[in-house]
Design a protein around this motif. Structure first.
Motif, PDB file in Angstrom:
ATOM      1  N   ASN A   1      42.812  61.470  46.870  1.00 35.41           N
ATOM      2  CA  ASN A   1      41.618  60.695  46.508  1.00 35.41           C
ATOM      3  C   ASN A   1      40.663  60.479  47.684  1.00 35.41           C
ATOM      4  O   ASN A   1      39.543  60.024  47.494  1.00 35.41           O
ATOM      5  CB  ASN A   1      42.038  59.348  45.900  1.00 35.41           C
ATOM      6  N   LYS A   2      41.096  60.840  48.887  1.00 40.47           N
ATOM      7  CA  LYS A   2      40.177  60.756  50.040  1.00 40.47           C
ATOM      8  C   LYS A   2      39.014  61.734  49.892  1.00 40.47           C
ATOM      9  O   LYS A   2      37.960  61.535  50.477  1.00 40.47           O
ATOM     10  CB  LYS A   2      40.922  61.103  51.336  1.00 40.47           C
ATOM     11  N   CYS A   3      39.243  62.839  49.149  1.00 42.17           N
ATOM     12  CA  CYS A   3      38.239  63.916  49.039  1.00 42.17           C
ATOM     13  C   CYS A   3      37.153  63.538  48.047  1.00 42.17           C
ATOM     14  O   CYS A   3      37.149  64.002  46.911  1.00 42.17           O
ATOM     15  CB  CYS A   3      38.909  65.217  48.604  1.00 42.17           C
ATOM     16  N   ASP A   4      36.241  62.698  48.470  1.00 44.33           N
ATOM     17  CA  ASP A   4      35.228  62.148  47.563  1.00 44.33           C
ATOM     18  C   ASP A   4      33.845  62.504  48.084  1.00 44.33           C
ATOM     19  O   ASP A   4      33.444  62.060  49.149  1.00 44.33           O
ATOM     20  CB  ASP A   4      35.404  60.629  47.490  1.00 44.33           C
ATOM     21  N   LEU A   5      33.102  63.317  47.320  1.00 40.28           N
ATOM     22  CA  LEU A   5      31.800  63.793  47.788  1.00 40.28           C
ATOM     23  C   LEU A   5      30.713  62.731  47.705  1.00 40.28           C
ATOM     24  O   LEU A   5      29.694  62.845  48.374  1.00 40.28           O
ATOM     25  CB  LEU A   5      31.392  65.035  46.994  1.00 40.28           C
TER      26      LEU A   5
ATOM     27  N   LEU B   1      41.562  41.792  36.357  1.00 39.65           N
ATOM     28  CA  LEU B   1      41.407  42.703  35.207  1.00 39.65           C
ATOM     29  C   LEU B   1      40.718  42.008  34.034  1.00 39.65           C
ATOM     30  O   LEU B   1      40.220  42.677  33.119  1.00 39.65           O
ATOM     31  CB  LEU B   1      42.775  43.237  34.757  1.00 39.65           C
ATOM     32  N   ASN B   2      40.735  40.692  34.021  1.00 39.41           N
ATOM     33  CA  ASN B   2      39.945  39.916  33.060  1.00 39.41           C
ATOM     34  C   ASN B   2      40.260  40.283  31.608  1.00 39.41           C
ATOM     35  O   ASN B   2      39.367  40.478  30.782  1.00 39.41           O
ATOM     36  CB  ASN B   2      38.454  40.123  33.369  1.00 39.41           C
ATOM     37  N   GLY B   3      41.568  40.437  31.309  1.00 37.33           N
ATOM     38  CA  GLY B   3      41.974  40.684  29.921  1.00 37.33           C
ATOM     39  C   GLY B   3      42.093  42.145  29.545  1.00 37.33           C
ATOM     40  O   GLY B   3      42.478  42.466  28.419  1.00 37.33           O
ATOM     41  N   PHE B   4      41.763  43.052  30.461  1.00 42.18           N
ATOM     42  CA  PHE B   4      41.885  44.484  30.157  1.00 42.18           C
ATOM     43  C   PHE B   4      43.345  44.893  30.304  1.00 42.18           C
ATOM     44  O   PHE B   4      43.884  44.907  31.404  1.00 42.18           O
ATOM     45  CB  PHE B   4      40.999  45.315  31.092  1.00 42.18           C
ATOM     46  N   HIS B   5      43.980  45.229  29.187  1.00 37.69           N
ATOM     47  CA  HIS B   5      45.389  45.635  29.266  1.00 37.69           C
ATOM     48  C   HIS B   5      45.771  46.459  28.041  1.00 37.69           C
ATOM     49  O   HIS B   5      46.542  46.019  27.193  1.00 37.69           O
ATOM     50  CB  HIS B   5      46.304  44.418  29.390  1.00 37.69           C
ATOM     51  N   PRO B   6      45.249  47.685  27.930  1.00 37.26           N
ATOM     52  CA  PRO B   6      45.621  48.503  26.770  1.00 37.26           C
ATOM     53  C   PRO B   6      47.095  48.912  26.806  1.00 37.26           C
ATOM     54  O   PRO B   6      47.715  49.125  25.764  1.00 37.26           O
ATOM     55  CB  PRO B   6      44.711  49.723  26.884  1.00 37.26           C
ATOM     56  N   ALA B   7      47.664  49.038  28.028  1.00 41.45           N
ATOM     57  CA  ALA B   7      49.056  49.478  28.230  1.00 41.45           C
ATOM     58  C   ALA B   7      49.379  49.178  29.690  1.00 41.45           C
ATOM     59  O   ALA B   7      48.477  48.868  30.472  1.00 41.45           O
ATOM     60  CB  ALA B   7      49.175  50.981  27.953  1.00 41.45           C
ATOM     61  N   PRO B   8      50.652  49.274  30.108  1.00 40.84           N
ATOM     62  CA  PRO B   8      50.947  49.145  31.541  1.00 40.84           C
ATOM     63  C   PRO B   8      50.071  50.125  32.331  1.00 40.84           C
ATOM     64  O   PRO B   8      49.899  51.275  31.924  1.00 40.84           O
ATOM     65  CB  PRO B   8      52.432  49.520  31.639  1.00 40.84           C
ATOM     66  N   LEU B   9      49.499  49.650  33.436  1.00 39.25           N
ATOM     67  CA  LEU B   9      48.547  50.497  34.152  1.00 39.25           C
ATOM     68  C   LEU B   9      48.735  50.370  35.655  1.00 39.25           C
ATOM     69  O   LEU B   9      49.272  49.378  36.155  1.00 39.25           O
ATOM     70  CB  LEU B   9      47.112  50.162  33.737  1.00 39.25           C
ATOM     71  N   CYS B  10      48.265  51.389  36.361  1.00 39.16           N
ATOM     72  CA  CYS B  10      48.352  51.383  37.818  1.00 39.16           C
ATOM     73  C   CYS B  10      47.102  52.020  38.410  1.00 39.16           C
ATOM     74  O   CYS B  10      46.700  53.106  37.993  1.00 39.16           O
ATOM     75  CB  CYS B  10      49.595  52.150  38.273  1.00 39.16           C
ATOM     76  N   SER B  11      46.497  51.344  39.364  1.00 41.62           N
ATOM     77  CA  SER B  11      45.390  51.926  40.116  1.00 41.62           C
ATOM     78  C   SER B  11      45.965  52.692  41.307  1.00 41.62           C
ATOM     79  O   SER B  11      46.765  52.150  42.068  1.00 41.62           O
ATOM     80  CB  SER B  11      44.454  50.829  40.615  1.00 41.62           C
ATOM     81  N   ILE B  12      45.549  53.951  41.439  1.00 44.26           N
ATOM     82  CA  ILE B  12      45.923  54.787  42.585  1.00 44.26           C
ATOM     83  C   ILE B  12      44.618  55.109  43.294  1.00 44.26           C
ATOM     84  O   ILE B  12      43.825  55.921  42.825  1.00 44.26           O
ATOM     85  CB  ILE B  12      46.657  56.072  42.126  1.00 44.26           C
ATOM     86  N   ARG B  13      44.384  54.435  44.419  1.00 49.14           N
ATOM     87  CA  ARG B  13      43.026  54.419  44.958  1.00 49.14           C
ATOM     88  C   ARG B  13      43.020  54.326  46.483  1.00 49.14           C
ATOM     89  O   ARG B  13      43.776  53.548  47.060  1.00 49.14           O
ATOM     90  CB  ARG B  13      42.359  53.180  44.352  1.00 49.14           C
ATOM     91  N   THR B  14      42.190  55.152  47.127  1.00 46.98           N
ATOM     92  CA  THR B  14      41.895  54.893  48.535  1.00 46.98           C
ATOM     93  C   THR B  14      40.627  54.042  48.586  1.00 46.98           C
ATOM     94  O   THR B  14      39.705  54.230  47.788  1.00 46.98           O
ATOM     95  CB  THR B  14      41.711  56.196  49.342  1.00 46.98           C
TER      96      THR B  14
END
Length: 441
Positions: A192-196, A389-402
Motif C-alpha cells: 500500500n506504500k505504492c500510491d501515485l 466507524l460511527n455505526g458502520f458494521h456490515p461484517a467483521p472488518l479490518c483496515s490494512i493501511r499505511t
C-alpha cells in the motif's frame, strides 16, 4: 452520544490537507493536462479532427478546474449527466447548508478535505466525459502501467514465493500456515506504500524484494490485529461443513504493485482453504490517480499470465481460472467514488451494504478507505476504532493501511504523542501501517 469532531480541511494552514489542496492537487491536474497533450497525435489518428477538438476541450475544462481551485472559487455543481451526478449535486447542496460564510458557498480550502479531494477527481472525469470521442480515456492509465512495469523484480519475487509455497501448502502445520498468512498480510500492507496520488502522480514503484524487508518493517506496525484475522478465518475453516461458503471481501486501493500483493494474498486464502471465495471491489471511474478499475484488474491478470517468467505466468493462469470458476468475483459500485463516509452507505447505497453483509470478513485497503471509515475527522488518537466507524458494521472488518493522512484512531495512550516527538511527519509518509480490526458485534 457526543457529536463527532470537525472534518479535516484545508483551512488549517500548514496541515497535510492544506498542502494537498495547495500543492499536490494542482500538480496532479497539471500532469493530467500534460498526458492529454502528449496523446494528441493518437487522438488525431483514431478520431481525426474530432479527436483534436476533444483534446482541446478536455484540456480547457481541466485548466478551468485548476484555476477554480487555486483561486479558491466556490465549488460548482456537476453538469454532465452520469449515473452519480444527482447524488453528487445533492451532497453539494448539503455542504452548502453547512457553510456559514456570507455568500453561503462551499470553497476548496474551507470545505471538508475528503469532499473536495473526491470532487476534484470527479471533475477530472467530468472533463473527459464532456469531450467525446475521447470520453473513455483514462488520464492515469500510463502511470498505473508504469508502476507495474517498474516493480517487475519485486513482482517476480512474490510470484515465485507464492508458487513455492503452494507446492507444500497441504503439508504445513497450523503454526506454519499462520506464519505464511501473516507474511502475506504484511506484504499486502506494505504494498500500500505504492500510491501515485501521494507522490502527485510521480513514480512510486516497488524496486526491492519486499519479502526480505518484513522483519525490519515490523516496528512500524502501530496497531497489529493480525491474530484476530487468523482466529476468525481458521475457526471458520475448522467448523464449517462441506460445501459451506467462507467469503473474504477486499475493498481495493491501488492497481499495479499493490494489486499484485492483494492477488497473492487472495490466492493464498483459497489455497489454504481459509476462504472459499474472494470478492474484490474496485472503482467505476479513474480515481485518486492509481486506484483500481475493472480495466486495471483485467489488464494486470493478462500481463502476469503472459509473463515470460514461469512462476509469474502460472499465477496469471490460476487467477484467470479463479475468475472463470466464480471463486474470485469483481464488483464495482458508484458509492466508492462518492464523497460520503462509509457510515452513510446503508442509506445511500443499501444494495452495496447488503452485498458486504454476505462477507465473513472485509479487508479495506489503503488510506482513502480509512478516511471514509473514520469520517476523516479530527479524532483523538486513542478513540476506539469502533466509535470512529460511527455505526458502520456490515461484517467483521479490518483496515490494512499505511498512514498518508493526519488521522489515526485506536492507539494506546501516549503512543501518538511519542511518535509526534520522534517523527513529526509520522501520519503522512506511508512509513507506518496498521491492521485495525473491528470484530463481530
Amino acid at each position: 452520544m457526543a457529536e463527532p469532531p470537525a472534518s479535516l480541511s484545508g483551512q488549517d494552514v500548514g496541515s497535510f490537507a492544506y498542502l494537498t489542496i495547495k500543492d499536490r492537487i494542482p500538480q496532479i491536474l497539471t500532469k493530467a493536462i500534460d498526458t492529454l497533450h502528449r496523446h494528441k497525435s493518437e487522438f488525431f489518428e483514431k478520431h481525426g479532427e474530432k479527436g483534436m477538438e476533444a483534446e482541446k476541450k478536455a484540456i480547457s475544462l481541466l485548466s478551468k478546474l485548476r484555476n477554480e481551485l487555486q483561486t479558491d472559487k466556490p465549488i460548482i455543481p456537476l453538469v454532465e449527466k452520469f449515473a452519480d451526478t444527482d447524488i453528487w449535486n445533492q451532497y453539494l447542496e448539503h455542504q452548502q447548508s453547512l457553510v456559514s460564510e456570507s455568500d453561503g458557498k462551499p470553497r476548496w480550502f474551507y470545505s471538508p478535505w475528503l469532499f473536495v479531494e473526491c470532487y476534484m477527481y470527479r471533475r477530472i472525469h467530468e472533463a473527459v466525459i464532456q469531450s467525446p470521442p475521447i470520453d473513455d480515456f483514462d488520464v492515469f492509465k500510463e502511470s498505473k502501467e508504469q508502476n507495474f512495469f517498474e516493480s517487475q523484480e519485486s513482482i517476480i519475487a512474490l510470484g515465485t514465493h507464492l508458487q513455492e509455497l503452494l507446492k507444500t501448502i497441504e503439508d504445513l502445520d497450523e503454526n506454519n500456515l499462520k506464519n505464511e498468512f501473516f507474511k502475506l498480510l504484511q506484504i499486502s500492507l506494505w504494498g500500500n506504500k505504492c500510491d501515485l496520488s501521494l507522490s502527485s502522480g510521480n513514480t512510486s514503484s516497488q524496486k526491492t524484494n519486499i519479502i526480505n524487508s518484513l522483519e525490519q518493517f515490523k516496528p512500524f506496525i502501530l496497531v497489529n490485529d493480525m491474530e484476530h484475522l487468523w482466529s476468525l478465518l481458521s475457526n471458520r475453516k475448522k467448523t464449517r461443513g462441506k460445501g459451506t461458503v467462507s467469503r473474504v471481501d477486499i475493498v481495493l486501493d491501488n492497481s499495479g504493485f499493490e494489486l499484485v500483493t492483494d492477488f497473492i494474498l487472495a490466492d493464498f486464502l483459497l489455497s489454504s482453504k481459509l476462504a472459499t471465495e474472494v470478492h474484490f471491489y474496485g472503482k467505476t471511474i479513474p480515481w485518486f490517480v492509481s486506484d483500481t478499475t475493472i480495466h486495471d484488474f483485467n489488464w494486470l491478470i493478462e500481463q502476469v499470465k503472459h509473463s515470460n517468467h514461469k512462476h509469474l505466468s502460472k499465477c496469471g493462469v490460476d487467477w484467470e481460472n479463479y475468475i472463470k470458476m466464480g471463486r474470485w468475483v469483481y464488483h464495482d459500485h458508484i458509492f466508492w467514488t462518492l464523497p460520503h463516509e462509509f457510515c452513510a452507505m446503508s442509506q445511500v447505497a443499501p444494495d452495496l451494504y447488503a452485498e458486504l453483509q454476505k462477507a465473513h470478513l472485509i479487508l479495506f485497503k489503503g488510506d482513502l478507505n480509512y478516511r471514509k471509515l473514520t469520517g476523516d475527522r479530527k479524532w483523538e488518537f486513542t478513540i476506539p476504532f469502533r466509535q470512529a466507524l460511527n455505526g458502520f458494521h456490515p461484517a467483521p472488518l479490518c483496515s490494512i493501511r499505511t498512514l498518508k493522512a493526519e488521522i489515526q484512531v485506536g492507539l494506546q495512550p501516549g503512543q501518538g504523542e511519542q511518535l509526534t516527538a520522534s517523527d513529526p511527519s509520522w501520519l503522512t509518509t506511508g512509513k507506518y501501517g496498521v491492521f485495525q480490526f473491528d470484530g463481530p458485534l
